[in-house]
Design an enzyme around this catalytic site. Structure first.
Site, mmCIF file in Angstrom:
data_model
loop_
_atom_site.group_PDB
_atom_site.id
_atom_site.type_symbol
_atom_site.label_atom_id
_atom_site.label_comp_id
_atom_site.label_asym_id
_atom_site.label_seq_id
_atom_site.Cartn_x
_atom_site.Cartn_y
_atom_site.Cartn_z
ATOM 1 N N CYS A 1 -4.187 5.418 2.587
ATOM 2 C CA CYS A 1 -5.042 5.795 3.708
ATOM 3 C C CYS A 1 -6.119 6.770 3.222
ATOM 4 C CB CYS A 1 -4.216 6.441 4.810
ATOM 5 S SG CYS A 1 -5.211 7.119 6.152
ATOM 6 N N ASP B 1 -0.002 3.281 2.999
ATOM 7 C CA ASP B 1 0.104 2.376 4.140
ATOM 8 C C ASP B 1 0.841 1.140 3.656
ATOM 9 O OD1 ASP B 1 -1.202 3.646 6.322
ATOM 10 O OD2 ASP B 1 -3.144 3.190 5.441
ATOM 11 N N LEU C 1 0.066 -18.263 -8.068
ATOM 12 C CA LEU C 1 0.908 -17.245 -7.436
ATOM 13 C C LEU C 1 1.049 -15.942 -8.216
ATOM 14 C CD1 LEU C 1 3.773 -19.368 -5.867
ATOM 15 C CD2 LEU C 1 1.826 -18.291 -4.736
#
Length: 146
Positions: free
Chosen positions: A58, A65, A82
């Site tokens: 944040c 977060d 992936l």
């Protein structure tokens, strides 16, 4: 406090007087998204990724977060690899960024990497300060004239 509307002017963005420093895009050092050829071009499939351990920082509090990131896309000529997606997502752990911005950054990078027909990205962020935040962004490839 008087409500404001566009055209009249907005109040100052930071009433708390906190130092806000998001990580500039050029300093994010995000891992590149790799792709591989989609061998069934013209056959639409939907691919769904769920990434339950997303973390960023944040810019207001410097606290982490946490979120679940969901990506659903229809490939065009390329698919996202992936392992590179995992490394890309994990590279946000040291990035100071707002919820609303991180989803847009992921969307931009995803579209740039694989040029999908469609993609929807959702950031389902954990509760913080009694507020639950969900941010969604989408992209649809423009139709080319024939």
């Amino acid at each position: 406090m008087k409500a404001t509307t566009e055209g009249i002017g907005l109040p100052p963005p930071n009433w708390q007087g906190l130092e806000i420093r998001s990580t500039p895009r050029e300093e994010m050092n995000l891992y590149p998204l790799d792709t591989f050829p989609y061998e069934y071009v013209g056959r639409e499939i939907r691919i769904h990724f769920e990434i339950p351990e997303f973390t960023c920082i944040c810019p207001f509090s410097d606290f982490p977060d946490f979120a679940t990131i969901r990506i659903e896309y229809v490939p065009n000529e390329r698919c996202i690899e992936l392992k590179s997606l995992k490394l890309y997502i994990n590279s946000f752990r040291q990035v100071k960024i707002f919820h609303e911005h991180v989803i847009n950054v992921i969307l931009e990078d995803f579209v740039r990497a694989c040029d999908p027909l469609r993609v929807e990205i959702e950031g389902d962020f954990n509760v913080r300060g009694n507020i639950k935040t969900v941010v969604r962004a989408s992209y649809q490839r423009p139709q080319r004239e024939k």
